[in-house]
Structures are given as C-alpha cells and as structure tokens.
Design an enzyme around this catalytic site. Structure first.
Site, short mmCIF file in Angstrom:
data_model
loop_
_atom_site.label_atom_id
_atom_site.label_comp_id
_atom_site.label_asym_id
_atom_site.label_seq_id
_atom_site.Cartn_x
_atom_site.Cartn_y
_atom_site.Cartn_z
N SER A 232 0.82 -1.21 0.00
CA SER A 232 0.00 0.00 0.00
C SER A 232 0.85 1.25 0.00
CB SER A 232 -0.88 0.05 1.25
OG SER A 232 -1.82 -0.96 1.23
N HIS B 149 -2.41 -3.73 -6.58
CA HIS B 149 -2.92 -3.30 -5.28
C HIS B 149 -4.43 -3.56 -5.16
CE1 HIS B 149 -3.77 0.05 -2.21
NE2 HIS B 149 -3.20 -0.94 -1.57
N GLU C 249 -5.62 -1.50 -8.37
CA GLU C 249 -4.69 -0.54 -8.97
C GLU C 249 -3.48 -1.31 -9.51
OE1 GLU C 249 -5.54 3.43 -6.20
OE2 GLU C 249 -4.03 1.99 -5.52
N ASN D 126 -5.44 5.91 -2.01
CA ASN D 126 -4.92 6.34 -0.71
C ASN D 126 -4.36 7.76 -0.74
OD1 ASN D 126 -5.70 4.14 0.77
ND2 ASN D 126 -3.82 3.01 0.38
P1 NAI Z 1 -1.50 -9.60 7.43
O1 NAI Z 1 -0.68 -9.28 8.62
O2 NAI Z 1 -2.94 -9.93 7.58
O3 NAI Z 1 -0.81 -10.86 6.66
C1 NAI Z 1 0.54 -10.96 6.37
C2 NAI Z 1 0.92 -12.44 6.28
O4 NAI Z 1 2.25 -12.53 5.74
C3 NAI Z 1 0.95 -13.16 7.64
O5 NAI Z 1 0.19 -14.35 7.57
C4 NAI Z 1 2.45 -13.48 7.85
O6 NAI Z 1 2.64 -14.72 8.53
C5 NAI Z 1 2.95 -13.55 6.42
N1 NAI Z 1 4.38 -13.31 6.28
C6 NAI Z 1 5.13 -12.37 6.91
N2 NAI Z 1 6.40 -12.44 6.47
C7 NAI Z 1 6.45 -13.43 5.54
C8 NAI Z 1 7.46 -13.94 4.71
N3 NAI Z 1 8.71 -13.48 4.77
N4 NAI Z 1 7.14 -14.94 3.84
C9 NAI Z 1 5.89 -15.43 3.78
N5 NAI Z 1 4.87 -14.96 4.55
C10 NAI Z 1 5.16 -13.97 5.41
O7 NAI Z 1 -1.29 -8.39 6.39
P2 NAI Z 1 -2.29 -7.79 5.29
O8 NAI Z 1 -3.19 -6.82 5.92
O9 NAI Z 1 -2.86 -8.93 4.52
O10 NAI Z 1 -1.28 -6.95 4.37
C11 NAI Z 1 -0.35 -7.57 3.51
C12 NAI Z 1 0.14 -6.57 2.49
O11 NAI Z 1 -0.95 -6.05 1.75
C13 NAI Z 1 0.91 -5.37 3.04
O12 NAI Z 1 1.93 -5.04 2.15
C14 NAI Z 1 -0.16 -4.29 3.08
O13 NAI Z 1 0.39 -3.00 2.97
C15 NAI Z 1 -0.96 -4.62 1.84
N6 NAI Z 1 -2.37 -4.18 1.84
C16 NAI Z 1 -3.15 -4.29 2.95
C17 NAI Z 1 -4.49 -3.88 2.91
C18 NAI Z 1 -5.37 -4.02 4.12
O14 NAI Z 1 -6.43 -3.36 4.13
N7 NAI Z 1 -5.03 -4.83 5.10
C19 NAI Z 1 -5.07 -3.30 1.69
C20 NAI Z 1 -4.19 -3.34 0.55
C21 NAI Z 1 -2.88 -3.72 0.65
#
Ligand code: NAI
Length: 393
Positions: free
Chosen positions: A116, A137, A149, A187
């Site tokens: 993001s 995105h 996006e 954003n």
């Molecule tokens: P989250 O914390 O729910 O999930 C992240 C997952 O990645 C966890 O299950 C973790 O165990 C895993 N992980 C961490 N390091 C790892 C690695 N080295 N290799 C494999 N798995 C690994 O996070 P979320 O909210 O799903 O966000 C993920 C990405 O998406 C971020 O870059 C965030 O900026 C982006 N994003 C988030 C949004 C949201 O509303 N939550 C919206 C759009 C983008």
C-alpha cells in the site's frame, strides 16, 4: 495460469480466493503454518456462507477449494507465471523474499507486490530482472471490492503491464493504471475525507461541539448530504486509528511534508490512548454495550458548510492527481467508486457542482487560512478560465 500468493493474511487469502474463483491454480505460501490453516478455515466459512445465500453451489465450492494449494516452502512456487506478494509492509523483508523467489522462477515469471505504501521501483530494484516487477494493489476485502490498482514501476516492461492488466480483467475485477507515487490513486485522493474532517472537528468549524456529538455530526453530514456509506469517524474507527494514522503519516512524509497531507493530533492522541476503534471497543466512539448513544446536530446550514469543505478538498485532490498524470480522469473516478464505494466519481461531482464553484470554494478557504494546504489545483484554475469541464469520465 499458475498463480502464487505469498502471505496468507487478510489480503493474501482474499486474493487467493479471487484467483481460484477465476479458475487459476493457486499456491498460497506463508512462513507460519498456522496462518495457512486459518486461511483455509476462513475460506471454508466464506464459501459456506455463499452457499447459504445461494450465490454458489457445493460444486462451485469444491472447485474453488481444489484450486488452492497451501504451501510451506518458497521453492515450491517455482512454476508460478504470476506471483503476488502480500506479506508484512517492510521493504527489506519484501526484497529478501523477492530475491530468493527470483532464483527459483523462470525469466518470464512476473513478480508483483500488493504493497500500500512502498514504492514499486524500490521493491523492483532488488531483482536481477526488475522489468518483471509490478504493483497489483487490491482493496480490502479483496473478493468484494472490484478495484485493483496496477502500478508499473519505472523499470516495468510494457509487456508485463499488459499481461497483468488483462489477467486482472479476467478475474472480473476493475483494473486501473496508477503512477508509482505515494498512495497511488485511492490512498492519495481519499486523504481529505479523513484529514479535512479532523481539521473541521479541531476548529469547531461552523459551531461544531467537541466530543462524540461533533464526530457524529460530521458523520451524519457526509452520509445524509453526501450519500457516503460511512462517515469519516466511523470509517477511521473501522480501519483502526493506529492504521489510518500511520498511512497518513507515511503519505505526509513521502510527499516531502506537503501540508495538504498533514496528520492530525486528534487522531494521534486517540491512537496513543489505545482508542483504536472498533477492534479495541473504543475509538472516536464508544462501542461498549452500555455506552450512551450520541445524536448528531442536524442543522442544515452547518451541514452544508461542513459538506462543501470536505467535498471541495476531495475534488481538489482528484483534480491535482489528474494534473500530475497519476491516472486518467476515468480511472480516478473509477478508483473512488470501485475501491472505496464513493457515491460518485469526484471529477464527475466537480462537473455537477461547477468548476467555478470548486475554484471559488478553494480560494475562499485559502483567503481565510493562507495555508498551502488550501491551494487550488492549477488544473481547476485553468479549466475555470477556459470554461471547461472534465471529459471522458
Ligand atoms: P497480514 O498481517 O494480515 O498478513 C501478512 C501475512 O504474511 C501473515 O500471515 C504473515 O505470517 C505472512 N508473512 C510475513 N512475512 C512473511 C514472509 N517473509 N514470507 C511469507 N509470509 C510472510 O497483512 P495484510 O493486511 O494482509 O497486508 C499484507 C500486504 O498487503 C501489506 O503489504 C499491506 O500494505 C498490503 N495491503 C493491505 C491492505 C489491508 O487493508 N489490510 C489493503 C491493501 C494492501
């Protein structure tokens, strides 16, 4: 098409569901086995609910589930044509994963990030073949929000962009192309929805009272007069004041401290106090069962003033995004209606209110505050001088 998703959290799980529904073979990988388990269980729940609502049948559920394999080794993603990473928002960690992944995959494989706030150029720079890297995105929840996006970095090849764009269309999503700049489209353009609402609150603008009645009044205005599904304070409580504040601060820094994106002390103090929003039981509002219900002040004159100020700041931001070629006019409007459910595209809204009106409102604010925050977009000013409206929306 073979798809790999890295990170089985909120976003990775949702993206996996989208790709599997579009009949792609998906490998979902996470370093934590329990995250994979939770993701699998959550998908079963979601699909069962869809069966209850008669949106899908048992056969469709089986098909979607059988399209997803839960993987515990990065090496096993070697055969993916397109990998989408959705792990923790940390450049070093993302780069390490990308560098390792590249050693396993073929030269043609596309490697994408769902980041993001990080620049796609900075992520791509760690690869041997940075031209294969792109931003894809999604919006939360990915299976429900149509917008995606697509962000080519300066290094990304046109072929990679085209392939990704048509893949996302095949997934029945609405792709828009965005420039690799902070906040991409949504954003960035959405910042005043929170920032201006907070500023209006802090100023007791138009006679607003302090406390929950003030928040409730602004929320009521944006829903009742503006037609937004949620008011700014409700939405910040929903997103989480910690998360929303961090995004604002990141965007502010990334724009070299442009005052238009300045974070708010009110939100910072709420986050510091642990008033994070719904998830902590208290944010701008109190969500305890026995909490007193607050009523907004339903004053038409006050409402109109508040609504006009937030709306024109949103329009100004959208116009400036167009001015700076962040995306086309059509994509800027699609982004806000399909990514964050705005009732209308902001540029279409500008046409409706009148470009003259927009410029006059901005100039009135600037006249009062003399802050750069309230500078009118040069595009709006040019359009007013030439009696133009936004075209090709
Ligand atoms: P989250 O914390 O729910 O999930 C992240 C997952 O990645 C966890 O299950 C973790 O165990 C895993 N992980 C961490 N390091 C790892 C690695 N080295 N290799 C494999 N798995 C690994 O996070 P979320 O909210 O799903 O966000 C993920 C990405 O998406 C971020 O870059 C965030 O900026 C982006 N994003 C988030 C949004 C949201 O509303 N939550 C919206 C759009 C983008």
């Amino acid at each position: 098409m073979n798809i790999a998703i890295i990170g089985a959290g909120t976003m990775g799980s949702g993206i996996a569901q989208v790709a599997a529904t579009a009949d792609c073979k998906v490998k979902l990988y996470d370093t934590k086995p329990e995250a994979l388990q939770e993701s699998e269980q959550a998908l079963t729940k979601i699909l069962n609910r869809l069966i209850e609502k008669e949106r899908i049948d048992q056969e469709e559920k089986n098909r979607i589930q059988s399209n997803i394999a839960y993987i515990e080794s990065l090496k096993d993603l070697a055969d993916a044509d397109l990998t989408i990473e959705a792990i923790v928002e940390n450049l070093d960690i993302k780069q390490k994963v990308f560098q390792e992944l590249e050693t396993y995959q073929s030269d043609e494989a596309i490697i994408a990030s769902n980041t993001s706030s990080l620049s796609i150029a900075s992520i791509a720079s760690c690869l041997q073949k940075p031209e294969r890297c792109i931003g894809i995105h999604f919006f939360n929840p990915a299976p429900l929000m149509p917008l995606v996006e697509i962000i080519p970095a300066v290094q990304t090849s046109e072929e990679v962009f085209q392939k990704v764009f048509s893949t996302i269309q095949n997934w029945k999503k609405v792709p828009v192309k965005a420039k690799d700049t902070p906040g991409f489209i949504v954003n960035r353009v959405a910042r005043p929805f929170y920032g201006e609402a907070l500023r209006i609150y802090e100023e007791s603008y138009a006679g607003l009272p302090e406390g929950e009645t003030g928040f409730a009044t602004i929320d009521w205005v944006m829903k009742q007069i503006g037609g937004f599904r949620m008011g700014p304070f409700q939405l910040m409580d929903f997103i989480g004041n910690d998360v929303n504040y961090t995004v604002t601060e990141t965007v502010f820094k990334a724009f070299y401290y442009d005052p238009r994106y300045k974070p708010s002390f009110t939100q910072k103090r709420h986050a510091e106090a642990g008033y994070l929003g719904r998830k902590s039981g208290r944010g701008f509002y109190n969500y305890a069962e026995d909490a007193k219900k607050v009523s907004p002040i339903k004053d038409a004159v006050m409402g109109e003033k508040i609504f006009n100020r937030i709306l024109v700041m949103l329009i100004n931001e959208a116009a400036d995004a167009l001015f700076l070629n962040i995306a086309t006019a059509k994509d800027i409007d699609l982004a806000m209606t399909k990514g964050v459910n705005y009732p209308k595209g902001l540029l279409a809204w500008a046409n409706e209110k009148g470009i003259d009106w927009c410029v006059d409102q901005m100039d009135e604010l600037y006249e009062l505050y003399r802050e750069d925050r309230y500078r009118c977009s040069p595009l709006l000013r040019q359009m007013k001088a030439n009696s133009e409206t936004f075209q090709n929306l």
